[in-house]
Design a protein around this motif. Sequence first.
Motif, PDB file in Angstrom:
ATOM      1  N   SER A   1      33.151  43.204  41.814  1.00 38.05           N
ATOM      2  CA  SER A   1      33.762  44.123  40.853  1.00 38.05           C
ATOM      3  C   SER A   1      33.669  43.639  39.415  1.00 38.05           C
ATOM      4  O   SER A   1      33.836  44.435  38.477  1.00 38.05           O
ATOM      5  CB  SER A   1      35.225  44.365  41.219  1.00 38.05           C
ATOM      6  N   VAL A   2      33.412  42.340  39.218  1.00 41.92           N
ATOM      7  CA  VAL A   2      33.380  41.805  37.856  1.00 41.92           C
ATOM      8  C   VAL A   2      32.045  41.174  37.501  1.00 41.92           C
ATOM      9  O   VAL A   2      31.821  40.822  36.341  1.00 41.92           O
ATOM     10  CB  VAL A   2      34.501  40.769  37.630  1.00 41.92           C
ATOM     11  N   ARG A   3      31.171  41.043  38.476  1.00 40.55           N
ATOM     12  CA  ARG A   3      29.881  40.391  38.215  1.00 40.55           C
ATOM     13  C   ARG A   3      29.126  41.156  37.133  1.00 40.55           C
ATOM     14  O   ARG A   3      29.004  42.366  37.164  1.00 40.55           O
ATOM     15  CB  ARG A   3      29.061  40.307  39.495  1.00 40.55           C
ATOM     16  N   GLY A   4      28.609  40.414  36.161  1.00 37.75           N
ATOM     17  CA  GLY A   4      27.896  41.020  35.046  1.00 37.75           C
ATOM     18  C   GLY A   4      28.788  41.327  33.856  1.00 37.75           C
ATOM     19  O   GLY A   4      28.292  41.562  32.753  1.00 37.75           O
ATOM     20  N   ARG A   5      30.093  41.336  34.073  1.00 39.56           N
ATOM     21  CA  ARG A   5      31.034  41.600  32.983  1.00 39.56           C
ATOM     22  C   ARG A   5      31.884  40.379  32.643  1.00 39.56           C
ATOM     23  O   ARG A   5      32.249  40.176  31.485  1.00 39.56           O
ATOM     24  CB  ARG A   5      31.973  42.755  33.350  1.00 39.56           C
ATOM     25  N   PHE A   6      32.201  39.574  33.626  1.00 41.98           N
ATOM     26  CA  PHE A   6      33.041  38.393  33.423  1.00 41.98           C
ATOM     27  C   PHE A   6      32.188  37.136  33.558  1.00 41.98           C
ATOM     28  O   PHE A   6      31.250  37.080  34.358  1.00 41.98           O
ATOM     29  CB  PHE A   6      34.152  38.328  34.472  1.00 41.98           C
ATOM     30  N   THR A   7      32.564  36.121  32.787  1.00 48.12           N
ATOM     31  CA  THR A   7      31.895  34.827  32.869  1.00 48.12           C
ATOM     32  C   THR A   7      32.941  33.724  32.821  1.00 48.12           C
ATOM     33  O   THR A   7      33.801  33.727  31.937  1.00 48.12           O
ATOM     34  CB  THR A   7      30.910  34.647  31.702  1.00 48.12           C
TER      35      THR A   7
ATOM     36  N   VAL B   1      39.297  25.614  31.479  1.00 47.40           N
ATOM     37  CA  VAL B   1      38.369  26.591  32.037  1.00 47.40           C
ATOM     38  C   VAL B   1      38.654  27.929  31.377  1.00 47.40           C
ATOM     39  O   VAL B   1      39.808  28.266  31.096  1.00 47.40           O
ATOM     40  CB  VAL B   1      38.529  26.684  33.561  1.00 47.40           C
ATOM     41  N   TYR B   2      37.599  28.674  31.131  1.00 44.71           N
ATOM     42  CA  TYR B   2      37.707  29.959  30.455  1.00 44.71           C
ATOM     43  C   TYR B   2      37.229  31.090  31.354  1.00 44.71           C
ATOM     44  O   TYR B   2      36.360  30.891  32.210  1.00 44.71           O
ATOM     45  CB  TYR B   2      36.877  29.957  29.170  1.00 44.71           C
ATOM     46  N   LEU B   3      37.772  32.254  31.119  1.00 47.96           N
ATOM     47  CA  LEU B   3      37.279  33.471  31.754  1.00 47.96           C
ATOM     48  C   LEU B   3      37.040  34.479  30.639  1.00 47.96           C
ATOM     49  O   LEU B   3      37.995  35.021  30.070  1.00 47.96           O
ATOM     50  CB  LEU B   3      38.273  34.020  32.778  1.00 47.96           C
ATOM     51  N   GLN B   4      35.781  34.669  30.306  1.00 43.93           N
ATOM     52  CA  GLN B   4      35.398  35.660  29.301  1.00 43.93           C
ATOM     53  C   GLN B   4      35.241  36.999  29.995  1.00 43.93           C
ATOM     54  O   GLN B   4      34.435  37.128  30.927  1.00 43.93           O
ATOM     55  CB  GLN B   4      34.086  35.254  28.624  1.00 43.93           C
ATOM     56  N   MET B   5      35.997  37.977  29.538  1.00 43.76           N
ATOM     57  CA  MET B   5      35.998  39.296  30.177  1.00 43.76           C
ATOM     58  C   MET B   5      35.497  40.327  29.178  1.00 43.76           C
ATOM     59  O   MET B   5      36.132  40.558  28.144  1.00 43.76           O
ATOM     60  CB  MET B   5      37.409  39.649  30.657  1.00 43.76           C
ATOM     61  N   ASN B   6      34.373  40.924  29.489  1.00 43.28           N
ATOM     62  CA  ASN B   6      33.770  41.942  28.638  1.00 43.28           C
ATOM     63  C   ASN B   6      33.753  43.286  29.345  1.00 43.28           C
ATOM     64  O   ASN B   6      33.905  43.362  30.563  1.00 43.28           O
ATOM     65  CB  ASN B   6      32.351  41.536  28.265  1.00 43.28           C
ATOM     66  N   SER B   7      33.536  44.336  28.577  1.00 46.24           N
ATOM     67  CA  SER B   7      33.459  45.693  29.130  1.00 46.24           C
ATOM     68  C   SER B   7      34.642  45.973  30.058  1.00 46.24           C
ATOM     69  O   SER B   7      34.488  46.470  31.180  1.00 46.24           O
ATOM     70  CB  SER B   7      32.143  45.878  29.896  1.00 46.24           C
ATOM     71  N   LEU B   8      35.818  45.667  29.579  1.00 46.09           N
ATOM     72  CA  LEU B   8      37.007  45.807  30.412  1.00 46.09           C
ATOM     73  C   LEU B   8      37.296  47.263  30.755  1.00 46.09           C
ATOM     74  O   LEU B   8      37.040  48.176  29.957  1.00 46.09           O
ATOM     75  CB  LEU B   8      38.208  45.178  29.710  1.00 46.09           C
ATOM     76  N   LYS B   9      37.833  47.434  31.954  1.00 46.64           N
ATOM     77  CA  LYS B   9      38.155  48.757  32.466  1.00 46.64           C
ATOM     78  C   LYS B   9      39.650  48.812  32.795  1.00 46.64           C
ATOM     79  O   LYS B   9      40.263  47.773  33.050  1.00 46.64           O
ATOM     80  CB  LYS B   9      37.374  49.037  33.751  1.00 46.64           C
TER      81      LYS B   9
ATOM     82  N   VAL C   1      47.097  40.981  31.728  1.00 42.58           N
ATOM     83  CA  VAL C   1      46.001  41.675  31.050  1.00 42.58           C
ATOM     84  C   VAL C   1      46.195  43.166  31.307  1.00 42.58           C
ATOM     85  O   VAL C   1      46.283  43.601  32.456  1.00 42.58           O
ATOM     86  CB  VAL C   1      44.632  41.216  31.588  1.00 42.58           C
ATOM     87  N   THR C   2      46.271  43.919  30.226  1.00 44.86           N
ATOM     88  CA  THR C   2      46.441  45.368  30.327  1.00 44.86           C
ATOM     89  C   THR C   2      45.311  46.045  29.574  1.00 44.86           C
ATOM     90  O   THR C   2      45.097  45.764  28.391  1.00 44.86           O
ATOM     91  CB  THR C   2      47.796  45.813  29.759  1.00 44.86           C
ATOM     92  N   VAL C   3      44.600  46.917  30.266  1.00 40.65           N
ATOM     93  CA  VAL C   3      43.478  47.642  29.667  1.00 40.65           C
ATOM     94  C   VAL C   3      43.844  49.116  29.616  1.00 40.65           C
ATOM     95  O   VAL C   3      44.064  49.755  30.648  1.00 40.65           O
ATOM     96  CB  VAL C   3      42.190  47.438  30.477  1.00 40.65           C
ATOM     97  N   SER C   4      43.911  49.652  28.424  1.00 40.24           N
ATOM     98  CA  SER C   4      44.273  51.057  28.247  1.00 40.24           C
ATOM     99  C   SER C   4      43.020  51.931  28.222  1.00 40.24           C
ATOM    100  O   SER C   4      41.959  51.509  27.782  1.00 40.24           O
ATOM    101  CB  SER C   4      45.074  51.236  26.958  1.00 40.24           C
ATOM    102  N   SER C   5      43.187  53.151  28.686  1.00 42.18           N
ATOM    103  CA  SER C   5      42.035  54.065  28.751  1.00 42.18           C
ATOM    104  C   SER C   5      41.908  54.894  27.484  1.00 42.18           C
ATOM    105  O   SER C   5      42.770  54.875  26.625  1.00 42.18           O
ATOM    106  CB  SER C   5      42.188  54.995  29.951  1.00 42.18           C
TER     107      SER C   5
ATOM    108  N   GLN D   1      41.806  47.871  24.659  1.00 42.76           N
ATOM    109  CA  GLN D   1      41.286  49.180  25.042  1.00 42.76           C
ATOM    110  C   GLN D   1      40.096  49.023  25.984  1.00 42.76           C
ATOM    111  O   GLN D   1      39.404  47.994  25.973  1.00 42.76           O
ATOM    112  CB  GLN D   1      40.862  49.959  23.802  1.00 42.76           C
ATOM    113  N   ALA D   2      39.874  50.041  26.766  1.00 42.13           N
ATOM    114  CA  ALA D   2      38.718  50.038  27.665  1.00 42.13           C
ATOM    115  C   ALA D   2      37.441  49.793  26.867  1.00 42.13           C
ATOM    116  O   ALA D   2      37.260  50.340  25.772  1.00 42.13           O
ATOM    117  CB  ALA D   2      38.628  51.361  28.411  1.00 42.13           C
ATOM    118  N   GLY D   3      36.594  48.942  27.420  1.00 41.87           N
ATOM    119  CA  GLY D   3      35.369  48.566  26.734  1.00 41.87           C
ATOM    120  C   GLY D   3      35.502  47.312  25.898  1.00 41.87           C
ATOM    121  O   GLY D   3      34.492  46.751  25.441  1.00 41.87           O
ATOM    122  N   GLY D   4      36.721  46.868  25.693  1.00 41.13           N
ATOM    123  CA  GLY D   4      36.962  45.685  24.890  1.00 41.13           C
ATOM    124  C   GLY D   4      36.806  44.392  25.670  1.00 41.13           C
ATOM    125  O   GLY D   4      36.407  44.387  26.848  1.00 41.13           O
ATOM    126  N   SER D   5      37.142  43.284  25.007  1.00 39.17           N
ATOM    127  CA  SER D   5      36.971  41.955  25.586  1.00 39.17           C
ATOM    128  C   SER D   5      38.222  41.113  25.399  1.00 39.17           C
ATOM    129  O   SER D   5      38.985  41.309  24.446  1.00 39.17           O
ATOM    130  CB  SER D   5      35.793  41.238  24.922  1.00 39.17           C
TER     131      SER D   5
END
Length: 126
Positions: free
Chosen positions: A65-71, A81-89, A122-126, A13-17
């Motif tokens: 578009s992802v700076r500050g949310r992805f690491t 290698v990892y991609l941590q995705m937070n505050s997903l939209k 990756v699917t982010v639902s609203s 869901q949106a806002g998830g990780s």
Amino acid sequence: QVQLVESGGGLVQAGGSLRLSCAASGRTFSTGTMGWFRQAPGKERDFVASIRWTWSGSSTNYADSVRGRFTTSRDNAKNTVYLQMNSLKPDDTAVYYCAVSQTIGVLHHENSYDYWGQGTQVTVSS
């Protein structure tokens, strides 16, 4: 040859990780650059993030578009290698790819990379 296997995609869901992993096998590089790209339906494949590593350490680079949310980070012992995705939209919905280059640098273009993973949805639902 290098094989890259991605995992960790899914529905959130949106806002998830989510955390994506990209495990490398075969020939591995003591120095290089790993990039993350994504491709949404009907769109071009876009740069997301990259991490470049040398003997002295590593550094990262992100799309605006992802700076500050992805690491992105690297576990040398696991060749992963990892991609941590937070505050997903919902706009983050795409197939995510990892790719590796023997060149060390801020590599934004997909032609700079030598080997690619198969992609993970990756699917982010609203």
